[in-house]
Structure formats: structure tokens, C-alpha cells
Motif scaffolding. Sequence first.
Motif, PDB file in Angstrom:
ATOM      1  N   ALA A 108      -1.817 -17.363 -12.213  1.00 27.64           N
ATOM      2  CA  ALA A 108      -0.491 -16.995 -11.302  1.00 27.64           C
ATOM      3  C   ALA A 108       0.172 -15.503 -11.647  1.00 27.64           C
ATOM      4  CB  ALA A 108       0.444 -17.964 -11.200  1.00 27.64           C
ATOM      5  N   SER A 109       0.274 -14.683 -11.163  1.00 30.36           N
ATOM      6  CA  SER A 109       0.918 -13.276 -11.799  1.00 30.36           C
ATOM      7  C   SER A 109       2.505 -13.508 -11.279  1.00 30.36           C
ATOM      8  CB  SER A 109       0.342 -12.136 -11.050  1.00 30.36           C
ATOM      9  OG  SER A 109       1.157 -10.897 -11.250  1.00 30.36           O
ATOM     10  N   VAL A 110       3.202 -13.215 -12.698  1.00 28.82           N
ATOM     11  CA  VAL A 110       4.579 -13.057 -12.506  1.00 28.82           C
ATOM     12  C   VAL A 110       5.236 -11.998 -13.378  1.00 28.82           C
ATOM     13  CG1 VAL A 110       6.752 -14.342 -12.261  1.00 28.82           C
ATOM     14  CG2 VAL A 110       4.567 -15.610 -12.420  1.00 28.82           C
ATOM     15  N   THR A 111       4.438 -10.759 -12.929  1.00 27.78           N
ATOM     16  CA  THR A 111       4.580  -9.613 -13.672  1.00 27.78           C
ATOM     17  C   THR A 111       5.586  -8.565 -13.672  1.00 27.78           C
ATOM     18  OG1 THR A 111       2.490  -8.894 -12.632  1.00 27.78           O
ATOM     19  CG2 THR A 111       2.332  -9.959 -14.623  1.00 27.78           C
ATOM     20  N   ALA A 112       6.305  -8.830 -12.507  1.00 28.28           N
ATOM     21  CA  ALA A 112       7.488  -7.681 -12.039  1.00 28.28           C
ATOM     22  C   ALA A 112       6.798  -6.426 -11.672  1.00 28.28           C
ATOM     23  CB  ALA A 112       8.615  -7.969 -12.965  1.00 28.28           C
ATOM     24  N   GLY A 113       7.284  -5.310 -12.567  1.00 30.42           N
ATOM     25  CA  GLY A 113       6.888  -4.201 -12.378  1.00 30.42           C
ATOM     26  C   GLY A 113       5.158  -4.003 -12.347  1.00 30.42           C
ATOM     27  N   HIS A 114       4.554  -4.832 -12.951  1.00 26.59           N
ATOM     28  CA  HIS A 114       2.994  -4.769 -12.829  1.00 26.59           C
ATOM     29  C   HIS A 114       2.440  -5.530 -11.933  1.00 26.59           C
ATOM     30  CE1 HIS A 114       4.104  -2.791 -17.126  1.00 26.59           C
ATOM     31  NE2 HIS A 114       2.715  -2.312 -16.897  1.00 26.59           N
ATOM     32  N   THR A 115       3.123  -6.097 -11.090  1.00 31.97           N
ATOM     33  CA  THR A 115       2.384  -6.751  -9.923  1.00 31.97           C
ATOM     34  C   THR A 115       1.218  -6.210  -9.164  1.00 31.97           C
ATOM     35  OG1 THR A 115       4.566  -8.014  -9.533  1.00 31.97           O
ATOM     36  CG2 THR A 115       2.948  -7.989  -7.881  1.00 31.97           C
ATOM     37  N   SER A 116       1.502  -5.024  -8.730  1.00 35.06           N
ATOM     38  CA  SER A 116       0.172  -4.204  -8.364  1.00 35.06           C
ATOM     39  C   SER A 116      -0.865  -3.995  -9.262  1.00 35.06           C
ATOM     40  CB  SER A 116       0.879  -2.801  -7.790  1.00 35.06           C
ATOM     41  OG  SER A 116       1.917  -3.052  -7.146  1.00 35.06           O
ATOM     42  N   VAL A 117      -0.665  -3.841 -10.461  1.00 33.10           N
ATOM     43  CA  VAL A 117      -1.613  -3.507 -11.529  1.00 33.10           C
ATOM     44  C   VAL A 117      -2.612  -4.949 -11.620  1.00 33.10           C
ATOM     45  CG1 VAL A 117      -2.212  -3.114 -13.906  1.00 33.10           C
ATOM     46  CG2 VAL A 117      -0.267  -1.973 -12.757  1.00 33.10           C
ATOM     47  N   MET A 118      -1.838  -5.960 -11.539  1.00 29.92           N
ATOM     48  CA  MET A 118      -2.566  -7.378 -11.328  1.00 29.92           C
ATOM     49  C   MET A 118      -3.312  -7.532 -10.438  1.00 29.92           C
ATOM     50  SD  MET A 118      -1.856  -8.676 -14.356  1.00 29.92           S
ATOM     51  CE  MET A 118      -1.499  -7.334 -15.301  1.00 29.92           C
ATOM     52  N   ALA A 119      -2.790  -7.147  -9.290  1.00 28.73           N
ATOM     53  CA  ALA A 119      -3.630  -7.335  -7.821  1.00 28.73           C
ATOM     54  C   ALA A 119      -4.618  -6.405  -7.728  1.00 28.73           C
ATOM     55  CB  ALA A 119      -2.461  -7.159  -6.627  1.00 28.73           C
ATOM     56  N   ASN A 120      -4.407  -5.245  -8.228  1.00 26.76           N
ATOM     57  CA  ASN A 120      -5.394  -4.152  -8.208  1.00 26.76           C
ATOM     58  C   ASN A 120      -6.845  -4.598  -9.060  1.00 26.76           C
ATOM     59  OD1 ASN A 120      -4.014  -2.733  -6.723  1.00 26.76           O
ATOM     60  ND2 ASN A 120      -3.445  -1.020  -8.166  1.00 26.76           N
ATOM     61  N   MET A 121      -6.571  -5.649  -9.787  1.00 26.83           N
ATOM     62  CA  MET A 121      -7.812  -6.156 -10.789  1.00 26.83           C
ATOM     63  C   MET A 121      -8.612  -6.726  -9.627  1.00 26.83           C
ATOM     64  SD  MET A 121      -5.962  -7.480 -14.302  1.00 26.83           S
ATOM     65  CE  MET A 121      -5.409  -6.308 -15.443  1.00 26.83           C
ATOM     66  N   LEU A 122      -8.163  -7.188  -8.612  1.00 28.22           N
ATOM     67  CA  LEU A 122      -8.956  -8.207  -7.827  1.00 28.22           C
ATOM     68  C   LEU A 122      -9.018  -7.312  -6.412  1.00 28.22           C
ATOM     69  CD1 LEU A 122      -7.657 -11.775  -8.486  1.00 28.22           C
ATOM     70  CD2 LEU A 122      -9.723 -10.741  -9.158  1.00 28.22           C
ATOM     71  N   ASP A 123      -8.668  -6.027  -6.220  1.00 27.01           N
ATOM     72  CA  ASP A 123      -8.841  -5.306  -5.303  1.00 27.01           C
ATOM     73  C   ASP A 123      -7.903  -5.907  -4.176  1.00 27.01           C
ATOM     74  OD1 ASP A 123     -10.372  -3.567  -6.335  1.00 27.01           O
ATOM     75  OD2 ASP A 123     -12.157  -4.564  -5.778  1.00 27.01           O
ATOM     76  N   ILE A 124      -6.764  -6.552  -4.344  1.00 24.10           N
ATOM     77  CA  ILE A 124      -5.931  -7.121  -3.276  1.00 24.10           C
ATOM     78  C   ILE A 124      -4.743  -5.900  -3.294  1.00 24.10           C
ATOM     79  CG2 ILE A 124      -4.077  -9.035  -2.690  1.00 24.10           C
ATOM     80  CD1 ILE A 124      -5.772 -10.758  -4.667  1.00 24.10           C
ATOM     81  N   ARG A 125      -4.495  -5.841  -2.025  1.00 25.89           N
ATOM     82  CA  ARG A 125      -3.426  -4.509  -1.679  1.00 25.89           C
ATOM     83  C   ARG A 125      -2.188  -5.034  -1.510  1.00 25.89           C
ATOM     84  NH1 ARG A 125      -4.175   0.717  -2.004  1.00 25.89           N
ATOM     85  NH2 ARG A 125      -3.622   1.236  -0.051  1.00 25.89           N
ATOM     86  N   LEU A 126      -1.140  -4.686  -2.237  1.00 28.92           N
ATOM     87  CA  LEU A 126       0.387  -4.911  -2.066  1.00 28.92           C
ATOM     88  C   LEU A 126       1.039  -3.825  -1.452  1.00 28.92           C
ATOM     89  CD1 LEU A 126       0.577  -7.178  -5.271  1.00 28.92           C
ATOM     90  CD2 LEU A 126       0.311  -8.045  -2.781  1.00 28.92           C
ATOM     91  N   PRO A 127       2.084  -4.386  -0.774  1.00 30.74           N
ATOM     92  CA  PRO A 127       3.281  -3.246  -0.379  1.00 30.74           C
ATOM     93  C   PRO A 127       4.374  -2.923  -1.454  1.00 30.74           C
ATOM     94  CG  PRO A 127       3.679  -5.400   0.515  1.00 30.74           C
ATOM     95  CD  PRO A 127       2.581  -5.613  -0.332  1.00 30.74           C
ATOM     96  N   VAL A 128       3.850  -2.913  -2.522  1.00 32.79           N
ATOM     97  CA  VAL A 128       4.793  -2.997  -3.682  1.00 32.79           C
ATOM     98  C   VAL A 128       4.879  -1.617  -4.304  1.00 32.79           C
ATOM     99  CG1 VAL A 128       5.422  -3.589  -5.947  1.00 32.79           C
ATOM    100  CG2 VAL A 128       4.719  -5.507  -4.174  1.00 32.79           C
ATOM    101  N   GLU A 129       6.049  -0.954  -4.661  1.00 33.27           N
ATOM    102  CA  GLU A 129       6.110   0.095  -5.368  1.00 33.27           C
ATOM    103  C   GLU A 129       7.036  -0.137  -6.627  1.00 33.27           C
ATOM    104  OE1 GLU A 129       5.005   4.055  -3.178  1.00 33.27           O
ATOM    105  OE2 GLU A 129       6.744   3.303  -2.529  1.00 33.27           O
ATOM    106  N   SER A 130       6.593   0.532  -7.738  1.00 31.88           N
ATOM    107  CA  SER A 130       7.233   0.342  -9.227  1.00 31.88           C
ATOM    108  C   SER A 130       8.091   1.617  -9.511  1.00 31.88           C
ATOM    109  CB  SER A 130       6.409   0.135 -10.227  1.00 31.88           C
ATOM    110  OG  SER A 130       5.509  -1.222  -9.949  1.00 31.88           O
ATOM    111  N   HIS A 131       9.444   1.068  -9.553  1.00 36.66           N
ATOM    112  CA  HIS A 131      10.290   2.311 -10.010  1.00 36.66           C
ATOM    113  C   HIS A 131      11.284   1.858 -11.239  1.00 36.66           C
ATOM    114  CE1 HIS A 131      10.079   4.518  -6.118  1.00 36.66           C
ATOM    115  NE2 HIS A 131       9.772   3.355  -5.642  1.00 36.66           N
ATOM    116  N   PRO A 132      11.815   3.001 -11.883  1.00 34.32           N
ATOM    117  CA  PRO A 132      12.740   2.604 -12.936  1.00 34.32           C
ATOM    118  C   PRO A 132      14.037   2.287 -12.420  1.00 34.32           C
ATOM    119  CG  PRO A 132      11.919   4.825 -13.035  1.00 34.32           C
ATOM    120  CD  PRO A 132      11.390   4.362 -11.800  1.00 34.32           C
ATOM    121  N   LEU A 133      14.698   1.273 -12.914  1.00 34.84           N
ATOM    122  CA  LEU A 133      15.860   0.926 -12.602  1.00 34.84           C
ATOM    123  C   LEU A 133      16.803   1.084 -13.885  1.00 34.84           C
ATOM    124  CD1 LEU A 133      18.121  -0.052 -10.820  1.00 34.84           C
ATOM    125  CD2 LEU A 133      17.507  -2.405 -11.113  1.00 34.84           C
ATOM    126  N   GLN A 134      17.842   1.617 -14.121  1.00 37.32           N
ATOM    127  CA  GLN A 134      18.690   1.798 -15.260  1.00 37.32           C
ATOM    128  C   GLN A 134      20.000   0.788 -15.344  1.00 37.32           C
ATOM    129  OE1 GLN A 134      18.762   5.743 -16.948  1.00 37.32           O
ATOM    130  NE2 GLN A 134      18.163   6.452 -14.924  1.00 37.32           N
TER     131      GLN A 134
END
Lengths: 123, 416
Positions: free
Chosen positions: B234-260
Motif C-alpha cells: 500500500a503506497s501512502v507516499t504523498a509527493g512520491h505517489t506517482s513515483v511509486m505507481a510508475n514502478m508498476l506502469d500505473i498512470r495517475l492524474p497526480v502532479e507534485s508541487h512545492p507547498l511552503q
Amino acid sequence: MFVIDCPNCGSRDQSEFTYAGEAHIARPTESENMTDAEWAEFVFMRTNTKGLFAERWWHATGCRKFFNMLRNTATDEIHAVYRIGEKPPKVTANLPLTPAGESSIGSGNDAVKIMTRDEENAS
Amino acid sequence: MKRYSALELIRQGLGGHRGWDRVWRKPEPKPSYDAVIIGGGGHGLATAYYLAKLHGMTNIAVVEKGWIGGGNSGRNTTIIRSNYLFDESAAIYNHALDLWKGLGQELNFNIMMSHRGVLNLAHDEGEMRQLKRRVEANRLNGVDSEWLDAKEVKNFCPSINISGHIRYPVLGGTLQRSGGVNRHDGVVWGYARAADALGVDILQQTEVTGILTEAGEVTGIETTRGTIRTPKVASVTAGHTSVMANMLDIRLPVESHPLQALVSEPIKPILNCVVMSNAVHVYCSQSDKGELVIGAGIDAQLSYTQRGNLDIIEHQMASLMELFPIFSRLRMMRQWGGIVDVCPDASPIISKTPVKGFYVNGGWGTGGWKATPGSGHVFADLIAKDEPNRIAAPFAIDRFTTGALVAEHGAAAVAH
Ligand SMILES: Cc1cc2nc3c(=O)[nH]c(=O)nc-3n(C[C@H](O)[C@H](O)[C@H](O)COP(=O)(O)OP(=O)(O)OC[C@H]3O[C@@H](n4cnc5c(N)ncnc54)[C@H](O)[C@@H]3O)c2cc1C
Ligand SMILES: [Zn+2]
């Protein structure tokens, strides 16, 4: 703050530009034959790369033209700027050693031990 | 687990505080687990705790590449509220709010939960109409929510400037009295301690570098400390969610941005509630230490650096000056960024995936802290039963194909 080298205007402050997301996503040509899943892929799905990433920028308060940029999203280093329609040039970048790792510079993540390539080779 | 209490504090004090147990163990990774959770933030640890406590899955591990709570959990401004517009969001955020209320007791850990009230300000007539509509929608969903006019705002929050002479005067606002803030580290440590006591292994400084599959099913993970076998990841990696999904070639509609976010020097109590403004774009609360905790929106560019640009901070400060001229001579002490995983509809993903045994909880973007207990609770249910419950179901990935988005931008523009 990024200093971005607009292909038309030269070096300018980031505040003059608007971010326009992932580059090289071509609009489908035969859209009337597309499935819902194909539409979802075009409209919503994104690569969200950690590492070298091709993206579009819009020089909103300058020449008002779109262009492409190649940036390392793990370090925020800008590697190249190129025009719409062109292919991204080949560059070498300081990439993380693992998919979710941190590069040896540029990371604000102090919770992980960052290995450099020399350390990795030595271990 | 040795219970914390006032009596225990005195007892340990007399012994020079040398008798306390480690808060959680530092185990070696086992060769295999019944489930592995990637990401030791609040959501991941809550998931592990509820899996162990409610579903009897105690042979599980949380794998964290840094230290627990070092991601967005340790970087967020902890605003908690549930006054979202749509039924699906109200259900999950209110579920979380209910759990927050008893969480300190349940975990036997002081999470410093403070239901001090959250004000969302309106600065023009369009916004006023929209916020009033939200109050009514909230009430239909059993979410506590009320409309205050400008004078009532001032009565509730005396330090605010409601003069008509500023560029965007305060015309009124909504108040959720049960909203508030808590202590991020307290929540992370509390969940970690309780999960560990139930037998969960918390593996820090352990990064997941690959996910193993056979015939479309998960069989394990590769980590920087070796291979671990498991049928459920179970991936619960916030900003790295796409990086995890990409390991299994699963496409997600997520984009990672800085929030200050940033904090001021500590001062005497001056701000009694959380104040948020979408229009001038800033939000602020005061910590128990006395620091003002300030934030606003994301940096526009995609990035994983956990750093952002100064102009964003400058803009927030200008907005804060307009709402609270009294803060103008305060010094700012620290500023930092986290990486938030933003979904196009500003709602999370809590979902099964095309790979059997791989589950995703992410896309919480700028506002997932408030959901931590609810998110962990429903995600544990999904992992244990392999079926989403009523609260989690609307947040499946297939909504981007069916079009059944939960488009919360109205409620979430500045939104934390
Ligand atoms: C500045 C800021 C302010 C915010 N303010 C608010 C607010 O006021 N209210 C609110 O509700 N929300 C707020 N948020 C959003 C909130 O912080 C997040 O939505 C929430 O904390 C996400 O929780 P998490 O546990 O999923 O993420 P995290 O705490 O980020 O946990 C994810 C973990 O996964 C780990 N990880 C990543 N990759 C790997 C890997 N390969 N292997 C192992 N581990 C890995 C990371 O190291 C990290 O610890 C804010 C966020 C930021 C950055
Ligand atoms: Zn230009």
C-alpha cells in the motif's frame, strides 16, 4: 526563484512566466473514435517525473509565446530551453540514484541520508 | 506499552527520567509480511494502526525512506476542518473529524488537539454567495458550519482588520467551530507508538526501490535494506505517489508541487482561531508556543526538491498585512517546503489498482492532514477486505475515466 532563458527575450525572472505543465502531450487526432480511458489518459494522466522533465512555459509578461524547458525536478536545475515543435536535447543531469531518492545537491529533504555516486560505488 | 499519565510522569521524574521505554522499537526487516505500507507519514502510520487494531493484521510493516513524519506530516500547518461542499468529501473529512475528537485518549498520547474554530473569509459578493451556499450544503451533511457577517467575524476574532478601506475588505465569513489545529509530530508519534505496541514493524531509513509482481499480482518489494516478500503493498507516499505507481506502469492524474509555510517569532496569545482567506490568499493560526503559522498556495512548477520560491512567501506576507496590520513588525523565523501531490479535482485517491495487491492512497494535495485518521481508517478497511467501503468508494482512480469527479476546487482553493 528561477532565472529562465526565454528563447525570444533572453534571461528573465520566473515571475514573468506562467507554468504550463508537461510538454509533448499531443492532442489526439481521431478524437471521435476515442474510448473514455483514452480521453482520461489525454486529459488527466501525467508522468510527474522525478528527474529530467520536459515542460512548457509561457512568457506571459514578455513575448507571450510558449516554449519548452528541460529541468531536473529533483534539483530544480534548468538544463535546456527549446522551441515548441523541437525535440528535447540530450543532457547529463544529477539524477537521484533510486526512483524516490534525493540528488546530491538541491534537495530540501534532510530526513534521508543522501548517497553520492562515489559513496554508492564504495559501498 | 507503558501508559503515559500524570502519575507516571511524577514517578519517572523522581527517577531522573531514566526509566522510560523506547517509544517504538527499531526492528530489522523480516523476510516477509502480510502487508507492507510504503510511507511513514501520518496517513501511513494511521493505516498500519487500524489494520492491526481493527483487522487483526499485526504481521505488517511501515517502510519509510527517511524518518517517520519527515515528509508533509512534519511540514504542514495542521489546519483541520470538514466544511467541504460535496457529500463525498463531507463524509470522509467529517469521519476524520469524529476520530480526531477522541484520538489523544485512544492513542494515550497528547496530540494537542485544539478545536478553536476555523474562519473562511469572504471579500466580495460572489464569494459571499458561494460560501453561504457551502454553509447550507454543510448543514445538510451534518457538518457544523455557520455564516458570520463582518462584525460577527470581528467579535469572534478581535485582532482582524475589517475596515472598509482596504483593497479587499472582509464582508463576512464562515465558521466551523469544531475545526482547529493539533500537533503534527504528536499525531505521528502517537500512531507509531500504538501501532508498534500492536506488533507493527516501523522500518526507518529504508527506501522502497521497486515493487515485485508475478502474473499481475504483487509478491514483494525491493528496498535499500533488501527484498521483502508480501502479497499486499500500500503506497501512502504523498509527493512520491506517482513515483511509486510508475514502478508498476500505473498512470495517475497526480502532479507534485512545492507547498511552503513559515512561522514568525513567538509572541503572546493574539490570534484565537484559524483564519483563512481564498481571495487575498493567506491563512494563519497561532501555535501554543506563540509563533504565527502562515501559509497559502503551491508553487506553480512541478518539483520534488521540498523547496519553493520567495515570491510566493512575499505574496502571503502582503496578504497577511492587509488582514492583520498589527503583525507588520513581526519577524519571520523559519520557512520550509513540502511536496504535495495534487489531483485535478482537488480530491484524494484511495483505491485499488490494476495490479492485484497494490493499493494507492494519495493525491491529498495541500489539504490531507485534516483527513489523517479517517484516511487511515478507510484505507485499512480497503487493504484488509480488498473492497472499498462506502466512504472510500467515490475516491477510486476510475473516476477520471467515468467522469464522476469530486471537484472540490471551490472548497479547496487555498485550502488546508
Ligand atoms: C507546507 C504545507 C502545509 C500544509 N498544511 C496543511 C493544513 O494546514 N491542513 C491539512 O489538512 N493539510 C495540510 N497540508 C497537506 C498535508 O501535509 C498532507 O496532505 C498530509 O500530511 C499527507 O500525509 P502523508 O502521511 O500521506 O504524507 P507524508 O507525511 O509526506 O508521508 C509520506 C512519506 O512517504 C515517504 N516515502 C516517499 N517515497 C518513499 C519510498 N520510496 N520508500 C519509503 N518511503 C517513502 C516519505 O519520506 C514520507 O515520509 C500541508 C502540506 C504542506 C507541505
Ligand atoms: Zn519571451
